[in-house]
Design a protein around this motif. Sequence first.
Motif, PDB file in Angstrom:
ATOM      1  N   ASP A 104       0.648  -0.831  -0.229  1.00 31.87           N
ATOM      2  CA  ASP A 104       0.032   0.255  -0.010  1.00 31.87           C
ATOM      3  C   ASP A 104       0.813   1.260   0.093  1.00 31.87           C
ATOM      4  O   ASP A 104       0.713   2.300  -0.186  1.00 31.87           O
ATOM      5  N   ASN A 105       2.145   1.560   0.370  1.00 31.10           N
ATOM      6  CA  ASN A 105       3.096   2.229   0.878  1.00 31.10           C
ATOM      7  C   ASN A 105       4.222   2.697  -0.612  1.00 31.10           C
ATOM      8  O   ASN A 105       4.851   3.011   0.281  1.00 31.10           O
ATOM      9  N   LYS A 106       4.204   1.820  -0.367  1.00 23.52           N
ATOM     10  CA  LYS A 106       5.456   1.422  -2.193  1.00 23.52           C
ATOM     11  C   LYS A 106       5.224   2.467  -2.774  1.00 23.52           C
ATOM     12  O   LYS A 106       4.321   3.488  -3.388  1.00 23.52           O
ATOM     13  N   PRO A 107       6.611   3.430  -2.961  1.00 23.78           N
ATOM     14  CA  PRO A 107       6.692   4.020  -4.005  1.00 23.78           C
ATOM     15  C   PRO A 107       6.266   4.569  -5.643  1.00 23.78           C
ATOM     16  O   PRO A 107       6.098   2.622  -6.190  1.00 23.78           O
ATOM     17  N   ALA A 108       5.659   5.326  -5.615  1.00 17.84           N
ATOM     18  CA  ALA A 108       5.265   5.325  -6.972  1.00 17.84           C
ATOM     19  C   ALA A 108       6.113   5.148  -8.280  1.00 17.84           C
ATOM     20  O   ALA A 108       5.457   4.500  -9.280  1.00 17.84           O
ATOM     21  N   PHE A 109       7.496   4.839  -8.239  1.00 15.74           N
ATOM     22  CA  PHE A 109       8.216   5.054  -9.196  1.00 15.74           C
ATOM     23  C   PHE A 109       8.012   3.336  -9.672  1.00 15.74           C
ATOM     24  O   PHE A 109       8.789   3.335 -10.446  1.00 15.74           O
ATOM     25  N   LEU A 110       7.740   2.896  -8.879  1.00 15.36           N
ATOM     26  CA  LEU A 110       7.698   0.864  -8.914  1.00 15.36           C
ATOM     27  C   LEU A 110       6.303   0.975  -9.696  1.00 15.36           C
ATOM     28  O   LEU A 110       6.290  -0.637 -10.137  1.00 15.36           O
ATOM     29  N   ASP A 111       5.731   1.773  -9.772  1.00 18.63           N
ATOM     30  CA  ASP A 111       4.350   1.143 -10.204  1.00 18.63           C
ATOM     31  C   ASP A 111       4.655   0.530 -11.771  1.00 18.63           C
ATOM     32  O   ASP A 111       3.473  -1.419 -11.856  1.00 18.63           O
ATOM     33  N   ASN A 112       4.830   0.843 -12.792  1.00 13.94           N
ATOM     34  CA  ASN A 112       5.087   0.316 -13.530  1.00 13.94           C
ATOM     35  C   ASN A 112       5.991  -1.054 -14.310  1.00 13.94           C
ATOM     36  O   ASN A 112       5.968  -0.793 -15.056  1.00 13.94           O
ATOM     37  N   SER A 113       7.137  -1.036 -13.567  1.00 15.71           N
ATOM     38  CA  SER A 113       8.614  -1.548 -13.856  1.00 15.71           C
ATOM     39  C   SER A 113       8.481  -2.201 -12.756  1.00 15.71           C
ATOM     40  O   SER A 113       9.741  -3.052 -13.378  1.00 15.71           O
ATOM     41  N   CYS A 114       8.050  -3.112 -12.080  1.00 15.77           N
ATOM     42  CA  CYS A 114       8.731  -3.863 -11.174  1.00 15.77           C
ATOM     43  C   CYS A 114       8.020  -5.707 -11.397  1.00 15.77           C
ATOM     44  O   CYS A 114       6.406  -5.070 -11.242  1.00 15.77           O
ATOM     45  N   ARG A 115       7.980  -6.795 -10.916  1.00 17.92           N
ATOM     46  CA  ARG A 115       7.810  -7.772 -10.380  1.00 17.92           C
ATOM     47  C   ARG A 115       7.955  -7.738  -8.546  1.00 17.92           C
ATOM     48  O   ARG A 115       8.827  -7.580  -8.105  1.00 17.92           O
ATOM     49  N   TYR A 116       7.020  -8.403  -8.143  1.00 19.02           N
ATOM     50  CA  TYR A 116       6.855  -8.733  -6.803  1.00 19.02           C
ATOM     51  C   TYR A 116       6.844  -9.960  -6.449  1.00 19.02           C
ATOM     52  O   TYR A 116       5.732 -10.582  -6.940  1.00 19.02           O
ATOM     53  N   ILE A 117       7.911 -10.646  -5.423  1.00 18.72           N
ATOM     54  CA  ILE A 117       7.744 -11.567  -5.623  1.00 18.72           C
ATOM     55  C   ILE A 117       7.305 -11.640  -3.866  1.00 18.72           C
ATOM     56  O   ILE A 117       8.335 -10.948  -2.683  1.00 18.72           O
ATOM     57  N   LEU A 118       6.667 -12.394  -3.780  1.00 18.41           N
ATOM     58  CA  LEU A 118       6.206 -12.059  -2.354  1.00 18.41           C
ATOM     59  C   LEU A 118       5.909 -13.448  -1.314  1.00 18.41           C
ATOM     60  O   LEU A 118       5.079 -14.875  -2.442  1.00 18.41           O
ATOM     61  N   GLN A 119       6.131 -13.527  -0.386  1.00 14.93           N
ATOM     62  CA  GLN A 119       5.897 -14.996  -0.073  1.00 14.93           C
ATOM     63  C   GLN A 119       5.880 -14.723   1.583  1.00 14.93           C
ATOM     64  O   GLN A 119       6.207 -14.662   3.179  1.00 14.93           O
ATOM     65  N   PRO A 120       3.933 -14.494   1.903  1.00 12.52           N
ATOM     66  CA  PRO A 120       3.329 -14.326   2.636  1.00 12.52           C
ATOM     67  C   PRO A 120       3.307 -15.770   4.060  1.00 12.52           C
ATOM     68  O   PRO A 120       3.127 -16.787   3.720  1.00 12.52           O
ATOM     69  N   MET A 121       3.900 -15.416   5.419  1.00 17.96           N
ATOM     70  CA  MET A 121       3.453 -16.210   5.984  1.00 17.96           C
ATOM     71  C   MET A 121       2.205 -16.551   6.684  1.00 17.96           C
ATOM     72  O   MET A 121       1.789 -17.841   6.947  1.00 17.96           O
ATOM     73  N   THR A 122       1.053 -16.103   6.210  1.00 17.19           N
ATOM     74  CA  THR A 122      -0.386 -16.497   7.145  1.00 17.19           C
ATOM     75  C   THR A 122      -0.748 -15.908   5.756  1.00 17.19           C
ATOM     76  O   THR A 122      -0.196 -14.368   5.110  1.00 17.19           O
ATOM     77  N   ASP A 123      -2.506 -15.380   5.643  1.00 15.16           N
ATOM     78  CA  ASP A 123      -3.067 -14.913   5.190  1.00 15.16           C
ATOM     79  C   ASP A 123      -3.188 -14.628   3.228  1.00 15.16           C
ATOM     80  O   ASP A 123      -3.220 -13.320   2.842  1.00 15.16           O
ATOM     81  N   VAL A 124      -2.802 -15.917   2.854  1.00  6.82           N
ATOM     82  CA  VAL A 124      -1.811 -15.757   1.381  1.00  6.82           C
ATOM     83  C   VAL A 124      -3.408 -15.393   0.825  1.00  6.82           C
ATOM     84  O   VAL A 124      -3.413 -14.570  -0.046  1.00  6.82           O
TER      85      VAL A 124
END
Length: 232
Positions: A104-124
């Motif tokens: 929710d608080n990521k920098p705006a400059f990352l919006d269209n150019s970035c991949r996110y690799i996420l590993q949630p321990m809960t609430d996937v």
Amino acid sequence: MHLTARLKTVAKLAGQCEVLADIGTDHCHVPIYLLTRGEISKAVASDINEGPLQAAKDTVQRYGFLKEVSIRLGNGMESLKESDNVDAVVIAGMGGETICSILDNKPAFLDNSCRYILQPMTDVPLVRKWLCQHGHEVIDEDIAKEGNRYYKVLTAQKKPQVDGLTEVELEFGPKLLKKKHPLLKEYINKRRIKNKEVLSNIQKSANQKIKETKTVELIKERKLIEEVLKWL
């Protein structure tokens, strides 16, 4: 460097980028692993606490990547700069709510150019829902098993148009279902057994309101489980 099955799966989905940001880096194992394999060129390792950052610094120094890794103190992605040219972000080993808050608080400059690799321990499912609602498509998913625990890892990217996810896809993962991941049936069967045990125990509850609410939730979960198991 040896990685646990969980972190090795994270690294597998994170590889083949130029600059990786590891948020909540702890010991900086994923960036160092990828640097030693030549899969990334540079990394930013960030954490909110000094202790993990010191551990990260020790790892970076031990493997000789002082020029390639920038160690930074910061909450979430606030320490990242546009000039870093980050094209992949790892957020692993945190609760799903915390991951959503960081996104929710990521920098705006990352919006269209970035991949996110996420590993949630809960609430996937909550993380998958956030991605869908904010225009990020889940482009790949994997499962890692350590002992009796199953860890889901997903990678996502901003897209002009993102299809909605069904309830089953939110719960069990659109890509995991599509490729019939070899660990998926095993994981869901474990969920089925756990569901049955909890449903049996909840019937003994003296609190009628909690009993009714939990029973409805568990029956709903059981129906989803049975639906997927029939398909698999």
